[in-house]
Scaffold this motif. Structure first.
Motif, PDB file in Angstrom:
ATOM      1  N   ALA A  94       0.843  -1.196   0.000  1.00 21.08           N
ATOM      2  CA  ALA A  94       0.000   0.000   0.000  1.00 21.08           C
ATOM      3  C   ALA A  94       0.878   1.247   0.000  1.00 21.08           C
ATOM      4  O   ALA A  94       1.824   1.350   0.776  1.00 21.08           O
ATOM      5  CB  ALA A  94      -0.921   0.003   1.209  1.00 21.08           C
ATOM      6  N   GLY A  95       0.589   2.158  -0.926  1.00 15.20           N
ATOM      7  CA  GLY A  95       1.370   3.381  -1.037  1.00 15.20           C
ATOM      8  C   GLY A  95       2.623   3.236  -1.877  1.00 15.20           C
ATOM      9  O   GLY A  95       3.305   4.216  -2.154  1.00 15.20           O
ATOM     10  N   GLY A  96       2.938   2.007  -2.273  1.00 14.50           N
ATOM     11  CA  GLY A  96       4.123   1.762  -3.100  1.00 14.50           C
ATOM     12  C   GLY A  96       3.754   1.720  -4.566  1.00 14.50           C
ATOM     13  O   GLY A  96       2.590   1.895  -4.943  1.00 14.50           O
ATOM     14  N   PRO A  97       4.735   1.469  -5.410  1.00 18.87           N
ATOM     15  CA  PRO A  97       4.451   1.391  -6.840  1.00 18.87           C
ATOM     16  C   PRO A  97       3.626   0.153  -7.183  1.00 18.87           C
ATOM     17  O   PRO A  97       3.686  -0.865  -6.499  1.00 18.87           O
ATOM     18  CB  PRO A  97       5.847   1.293  -7.474  1.00 18.87           C
ATOM     19  CG  PRO A  97       6.709   0.708  -6.400  1.00 18.87           C
ATOM     20  CD  PRO A  97       6.144   1.201  -5.097  1.00 18.87           C
ATOM     21  N   ALA A  98       2.857   0.281  -8.255  1.00 22.47           N
ATOM     22  CA  ALA A  98       2.074  -0.860  -8.736  1.00 22.47           C
ATOM     23  C   ALA A  98       3.005  -1.867  -9.397  1.00 22.47           C
ATOM     24  O   ALA A  98       4.072  -1.514  -9.910  1.00 22.47           O
ATOM     25  CB  ALA A  98       1.025  -0.391  -9.739  1.00 22.47           C
ATOM     26  N   LEU A  99       2.618  -3.135  -9.359  1.00 22.54           N
ATOM     27  CA  LEU A  99       3.326  -4.145 -10.142  1.00 22.54           C
ATOM     28  C   LEU A  99       3.099  -3.817 -11.623  1.00 22.54           C
ATOM     29  O   LEU A  99       2.076  -3.226 -11.985  1.00 22.54           O
ATOM     30  CB  LEU A  99       2.797  -5.545  -9.809  1.00 22.54           C
ATOM     31  CG  LEU A  99       3.158  -6.064  -8.419  1.00 22.54           C
ATOM     32  CD1 LEU A  99       2.331  -7.300  -8.076  1.00 22.54           C
ATOM     33  CD2 LEU A  99       4.643  -6.376  -8.333  1.00 22.54           C
ATOM     34  N   PRO A 100       4.032  -4.192 -12.484  1.00 22.57           N
ATOM     35  CA  PRO A 100       3.857  -3.889 -13.913  1.00 22.57           C
ATOM     36  C   PRO A 100       2.564  -4.497 -14.444  1.00 22.57           C
ATOM     37  O   PRO A 100       2.174  -5.597 -14.044  1.00 22.57           O
ATOM     38  CB  PRO A 100       5.065  -4.552 -14.574  1.00 22.57           C
ATOM     39  CG  PRO A 100       6.062  -4.740 -13.487  1.00 22.57           C
ATOM     40  CD  PRO A 100       5.282  -4.900 -12.223  1.00 22.57           C
ATOM     41  N   PRO A 101       1.897  -3.791 -15.347  1.00 16.35           N
ATOM     42  CA  PRO A 101       0.659  -4.332 -15.917  1.00 16.35           C
ATOM     43  C   PRO A 101       0.914  -5.691 -16.572  1.00 16.35           C
ATOM     44  O   PRO A 101       1.919  -5.885 -17.255  1.00 16.35           O
ATOM     45  CB  PRO A 101       0.254  -3.291 -16.965  1.00 16.35           C
ATOM     46  CG  PRO A 101       1.004  -2.051 -16.616  1.00 16.35           C
ATOM     47  CD  PRO A 101       2.252  -2.496 -15.910  1.00 16.35           C
TER      48      PRO A 101
ATOM     49  N   ASP B 219       0.358 -14.521 -17.224  1.00 15.80           N
ATOM     50  CA  ASP B 219       1.584 -14.051 -17.880  1.00 15.80           C
ATOM     51  C   ASP B 219       2.789 -14.395 -17.016  1.00 15.80           C
ATOM     52  O   ASP B 219       2.696 -14.452 -15.791  1.00 15.80           O
ATOM     53  CB  ASP B 219       1.563 -12.532 -18.083  1.00 15.80           C
ATOM     54  CG  ASP B 219       0.709 -12.086 -19.261  1.00 15.80           C
ATOM     55  OD1 ASP B 219       0.207 -12.949 -20.004  1.00 15.80           O
ATOM     56  OD2 ASP B 219       0.544 -10.855 -19.414  1.00 15.80           O
ATOM     57  N   VAL B 220       3.928 -14.603 -17.651  1.00 21.59           N
ATOM     58  CA  VAL B 220       5.191 -14.829 -16.961  1.00 21.59           C
ATOM     59  C   VAL B 220       6.042 -13.592 -17.186  1.00 21.59           C
ATOM     60  O   VAL B 220       6.145 -13.104 -18.312  1.00 21.59           O
ATOM     61  CB  VAL B 220       5.899 -16.094 -17.490  1.00 21.59           C
ATOM     62  CG1 VAL B 220       7.274 -16.250 -16.857  1.00 21.59           C
ATOM     63  CG2 VAL B 220       5.044 -17.324 -17.237  1.00 21.59           C
ATOM     64  N   ARG B 221       6.617 -13.073 -16.110  1.00 21.37           N
ATOM     65  CA  ARG B 221       7.464 -11.892 -16.223  1.00 21.37           C
ATOM     66  C   ARG B 221       8.722 -12.090 -15.394  1.00 21.37           C
ATOM     67  O   ARG B 221       8.743 -12.900 -14.465  1.00 21.37           O
ATOM     68  CB  ARG B 221       6.725 -10.621 -15.825  1.00 21.37           C
ATOM     69  CG  ARG B 221       6.340 -10.548 -14.378  1.00 21.37           C
ATOM     70  CD  ARG B 221       5.542  -9.266 -14.064  1.00 21.37           C
ATOM     71  NE  ARG B 221       5.511  -9.030 -12.637  1.00 21.37           N
ATOM     72  CZ  ARG B 221       6.434  -8.398 -11.940  1.00 21.37           C
ATOM     73  NH1 ARG B 221       7.498  -7.900 -12.545  1.00 21.37           N
ATOM     74  NH2 ARG B 221       6.325  -8.241 -10.638  1.00 21.37           N
ATOM     75  N   ALA B 222       9.753 -11.351 -15.725  1.00 20.31           N
ATOM     76  CA  ALA B 222      11.025 -11.458 -15.022  1.00 20.31           C
ATOM     77  C   ALA B 222      11.103 -10.411 -13.919  1.00 20.31           C
ATOM     78  O   ALA B 222      10.628  -9.288 -14.081  1.00 20.31           O
ATOM     79  CB  ALA B 222      12.183 -11.283 -15.989  1.00 20.31           C
ATOM     80  N   VAL B 223      11.689 -10.806 -12.802  1.00 22.24           N
ATOM     81  CA  VAL B 223      11.920  -9.912 -11.666  1.00 22.24           C
ATOM     82  C   VAL B 223      13.419  -9.938 -11.376  1.00 22.24           C
ATOM     83  O   VAL B 223      14.012 -11.011 -11.248  1.00 22.24           O
ATOM     84  CB  VAL B 223      11.135 -10.376 -10.414  1.00 22.24           C
ATOM     85  CG1 VAL B 223      11.466  -9.524  -9.205  1.00 22.24           C
ATOM     86  CG2 VAL B 223       9.641 -10.382 -10.693  1.00 22.24           C
TER      87      VAL B 223
ATOM     88  N   GLY C  93      20.098 -12.364  -9.247  1.00 17.38           N
ATOM     89  CA  GLY C  93      19.786 -12.538 -10.660  1.00 17.38           C
ATOM     90  C   GLY C  93      18.304 -12.397 -10.910  1.00 17.38           C
ATOM     91  O   GLY C  93      17.542 -11.967 -10.044  1.00 17.38           O
ATOM     92  N   ARG C  94      17.888 -12.793 -12.086  1.00 12.58           N
ATOM     93  CA  ARG C  94      16.480 -12.670 -12.468  1.00 12.58           C
ATOM     94  C   ARG C  94      15.745 -13.986 -12.228  1.00 12.58           C
ATOM     95  O   ARG C  94      16.298 -15.050 -12.467  1.00 12.58           O
ATOM     96  CB  ARG C  94      16.376 -12.275 -13.929  1.00 12.58           C
ATOM     97  CG  ARG C  94      16.928 -10.884 -14.191  1.00 12.58           C
ATOM     98  CD  ARG C  94      17.160 -10.608 -15.661  1.00 12.58           C
ATOM     99  NE  ARG C  94      15.977 -10.683 -16.484  1.00 12.58           N
ATOM    100  CZ  ARG C  94      15.220  -9.648 -16.821  1.00 12.58           C
ATOM    101  NH1 ARG C  94      15.525  -8.447 -16.397  1.00 12.58           N
ATOM    102  NH2 ARG C  94      14.155  -9.810 -17.590  1.00 12.58           N
ATOM    103  N   ILE C  95      14.523 -13.862 -11.756  1.00  5.83           N
ATOM    104  CA  ILE C  95      13.652 -15.026 -11.638  1.00  5.83           C
ATOM    105  C   ILE C  95      12.392 -14.744 -12.441  1.00  5.83           C
ATOM    106  O   ILE C  95      12.056 -13.583 -12.695  1.00  5.83           O
ATOM    107  CB  ILE C  95      13.293 -15.379 -10.173  1.00  5.83           C
ATOM    108  CG1 ILE C  95      12.498 -14.252  -9.506  1.00  5.83           C
ATOM    109  CG2 ILE C  95      14.532 -15.724  -9.371  1.00  5.83           C
ATOM    110  CD1 ILE C  95      11.863 -14.637  -8.179  1.00  5.83           C
ATOM    111  N   GLU C  96      11.716 -15.777 -12.856  1.00  6.61           N
ATOM    112  CA  GLU C  96      10.450 -15.627 -13.556  1.00  6.61           C
ATOM    113  C   GLU C  96       9.312 -15.915 -12.594  1.00  6.61           C
ATOM    114  O   GLU C  96       9.348 -16.915 -11.864  1.00  6.61           O
ATOM    115  CB  GLU C  96      10.375 -16.567 -14.753  1.00  6.61           C
ATOM    116  CG  GLU C  96      11.306 -16.163 -15.869  1.00  6.61           C
ATOM    117  CD  GLU C  96      11.101 -16.992 -17.119  1.00  6.61           C
ATOM    118  OE1 GLU C  96      10.532 -18.105 -17.041  1.00  6.61           O
ATOM    119  OE2 GLU C  96      11.516 -16.510 -18.188  1.00  6.61           O
TER     120      GLU C  96
END
Length: 156
Positions: A64-71, A76-80, A85-88
């Motif tokens: 709450a009050g932080g940035p939204a997760l990417p649309p 969908d699978v997205r990288a973080v 390193g990066r995880i999916e």
């Protein structure tokens, strides 16, 4: 709402699911319990591990009050990007909570004997995610001569 509070909220929701719809299901390990492990802030979001009798997932949620997760669309699978390193993660939604992106660590959970084992594993996973390259120390240098003569590796 802090990351730890988000973890507690998720644990509460999953406990209700464990005691309701998942009770007695053959995919559940009856020796385990729901846990929220290592929840912390990262890039304005909450990240941690949720353990249930049927899965262990890394989860990422909005604060709450932080940035939204990417649309993204459900499924969908997205990288973080994390220090190791990066995880999916797969974009999902949890009734009573909202969007919850997750990466599976284990499912089913029959390889775990008790809640202490799941806690230790989840804590180790979180620690590894936040170490650059996932290591405590660099691997030892290899000495070619020692390898040739069967002495393994040696530090310089």
């Amino acid at each position: 709402m802090s990351a730890a509070t988000i973890g507690e909220r998720l644990a509460s929701i999953y406990r209700a699911i464990a005691e309701g719809a998942m009770r007695g299901m053959p995919i559940c390990n009856p020796d385990l319990e729901v846990q929220a492990v290592g929840f912390r802030g990262h890039a304005g979001h909450a990240i941690g591990v949720v353990v249930t009798p049927w899965f262990m997932n890394i989860v990422l949620a909005e604060v709450a009050g932080g940035p939204a997760l990417p649309p993204a669309r459900l499924g969908d699978v997205r990288a973080v990007s994390l220090p190791a390193g990066r995880i999916e993660v797969t974009v999902g939604e949890l009734d009573g909570f909202g969007r919850l992106d997750a990466a599976s660590l284990f499912s089913p959970m029959f390889g775990f004997a008790d809640p202490a084992a799941t806690y230790q594993t989840a804590a180790a996973a979180m620690a590894a995610l936040f170490k650059p390259d996932g290591y405590d120390v660099p691997p030892p240098a290899r000495d070619r001569r020692a390898l040739l003569f069967g002495r393994g590796s040696s530090a310089p």
